[in-house]
Design an enzyme around this catalytic site. Structure first.
Site, short mmCIF file in Angstrom:
data_model
loop_
_atom_site.label_atom_id
_atom_site.label_comp_id
_atom_site.label_asym_id
_atom_site.label_seq_id
_atom_site.Cartn_x
_atom_site.Cartn_y
_atom_site.Cartn_z
N ASP A 6 0.86 -1.19 0.00
CA ASP A 6 0.00 0.00 0.00
C ASP A 6 0.89 1.23 0.00
O ASP A 6 1.65 1.45 0.95
CB ASP A 6 -0.91 0.01 1.23
CG ASP A 6 -1.60 1.35 1.41
OD1 ASP A 6 -2.17 1.86 0.42
OD2 ASP A 6 -1.56 1.91 2.54
N ASN A 11 4.23 7.20 3.39
CA ASN A 11 4.89 5.90 3.56
C ASN A 11 4.31 4.85 2.63
O ASN A 11 3.12 4.91 2.27
CB ASN A 11 4.74 5.40 5.01
CG ASN A 11 5.54 6.23 5.99
OD1 ASN A 11 6.73 6.46 5.79
ND2 ASN A 11 4.90 6.68 7.05
N ALA A 12 5.16 3.89 2.27
CA ALA A 12 4.71 2.68 1.57
C ALA A 12 4.76 1.54 2.57
O ALA A 12 5.78 1.36 3.27
CB ALA A 12 5.60 2.38 0.37
N LYS A 13 3.66 0.80 2.69
CA LYS A 13 3.56 -0.29 3.65
C LYS A 13 3.55 -1.63 2.91
O LYS A 13 2.88 -1.76 1.89
CB LYS A 13 2.29 -0.16 4.50
CG LYS A 13 2.37 0.89 5.58
CD LYS A 13 2.14 2.30 5.11
CE LYS A 13 0.72 2.56 4.67
NZ LYS A 13 0.54 3.98 4.20
N ALA A 109 -7.61 4.61 -3.49
CA ALA A 109 -7.48 3.17 -3.30
C ALA A 109 -7.40 2.80 -1.83
O ALA A 109 -7.96 1.78 -1.40
CB ALA A 109 -6.24 2.66 -4.04
N ASP A 110 -6.74 3.63 -1.04
CA ASP A 110 -6.62 3.33 0.39
C ASP A 110 -7.98 3.39 1.08
O ASP A 110 -8.29 2.56 1.94
CB ASP A 110 -5.63 4.29 1.06
CG ASP A 110 -5.95 5.76 0.80
OD1 ASP A 110 -6.72 6.08 -0.14
OD2 ASP A 110 -5.42 6.61 1.55
N THR A 134 -1.22 11.47 5.75
CA THR A 134 -0.88 12.79 5.23
C THR A 134 -2.10 13.69 5.32
O THR A 134 -2.01 14.87 5.69
CB THR A 134 -0.40 12.70 3.78
OG1 THR A 134 0.68 11.76 3.71
CG2 THR A 134 0.07 14.04 3.26
N THR A 188 6.38 28.10 24.47
CA THR A 188 5.99 28.08 23.06
C THR A 188 5.75 26.66 22.58
O THR A 188 4.76 26.36 21.91
CB THR A 188 7.09 28.74 22.20
OG1 THR A 188 7.23 30.11 22.59
CG2 THR A 188 6.73 28.68 20.71
#
Length: 261
Positions: A6, A11-13, A109-110, A134, A188
């Site tokens: 995926d 990231n690619a899993k 697709a995900d 993302t 901060t």
């Protein structure tokens, strides 16, 4: 064995399945310039560490929201595993679920894989899948597994990156759950962390409330994505946290391919 891949924007899993059992899972930063050879050097070492024989992998299925990454992954399947990669959403692995939205071709697709996996988890009831990547997406899946639409919002990292890039004096901070429930920061960094973390919790609560009121049926809420664990302590938000929902959806899609429509 099945190699499921995926590719997201960040990231690619990768996961190896035997039937419906996940034997190993890995992730690597998405780079659409990465070659098939580079993928294999990385993957071969990981397979060996897990005691898996790459010669046993006899099928590859891919979903991607990064079209330019697809070619090299297809080449990986052909060159190193001797198979033609299946691409999720294309025959012979068409989705097999109804995409009941105005532009079904634009559904990522995900998100379609998540719908398939969510249906396997909670058949017979409506589902709300919240994916932290993302982008942060909210997806409504019907009791019969149909995809009914959702929401797209900027992801946690994307929001923080935009804030830091636009304000010269703000530092880069690590995203984590604040140490206390106080929403009044005294530095901060703590003020930024509160704004990002509790701001996202408030957004999730608000959008979930509006979606639940509009759907007006019982919902099973499932969280997924790389940053889902960040909000896992907020137990009131989700019924389940499934970090690998998309990969599991690919496995289900592969196993059900004979009945896909």
């Amino acid at each position: 064995m099945l190699l499921a891949i995926d590719v997201g924007n960040t990231n690619a899993k990768f996961a190896v399945f035997r039937d419906s059992e996940a034997l190993a899972r890995w992730r690597i930063a998405t780079d659409d310039r990465r070659t098939a050879d580079e993928y294999m050097v990385w993957l071969d070492q990981l397979l060996r560490l897990e005691g898996l024989d790459r010669g046993e992998i006899d099928a590859v299925i891919i979903s991607t929201v990064v079209p330019r990454a697809l070619h090299n992954l297809q080449l990986l399947a052909d060159k190193y595993f001797g198979v033609e990669a299946l691409v999720a959403g294309r025959p012979p692995v068409s989705w097999g679920i109804a995409l009941k939205v105005d532009e079904p071709q634009s559904v990522g697709a995900d998100r379609a894989c998540n719908a398939i996996s969510a249906q396997a988890i909670a058949p017979g009831t409506d589902k709300l899948v919240i994916s932290f990547g993302t982008a942060t997406t909210f997806d409504h899946i019907g009791a019969g597994g149909e995809y009914l639409g959702g929401i797209i919002a900027p992801g946690v990292n994307l929001s923080l990156e935009a804030l830091v890039n636009a304000a010269a004096k703000l530092p880069r901070i690590a995203i984590e759950a604040p140490a206390s429930d106080s929403v009044i920061g005294r530095t901060t960094e703590s003020q930024m962390l509160i704004g990002v973390y509790w701001g996202y919790v408030a957004m999730i609560e608000g959008l979930m409330a509006r979606m639940k009121a509009e759907i007006d049926r019982p919902l099973t809420v499932i969280a997924t994505g790389g940053l889902a664990a960040l909000f896992q302590e907020q137990a009131h938000l989700f019924d389940r946290v499934e970090p690998d929902l998309t990969l599991n959806g690919l496995m289900h899609l592969y196993n059900q391919r004979g009945s896909s429509r």
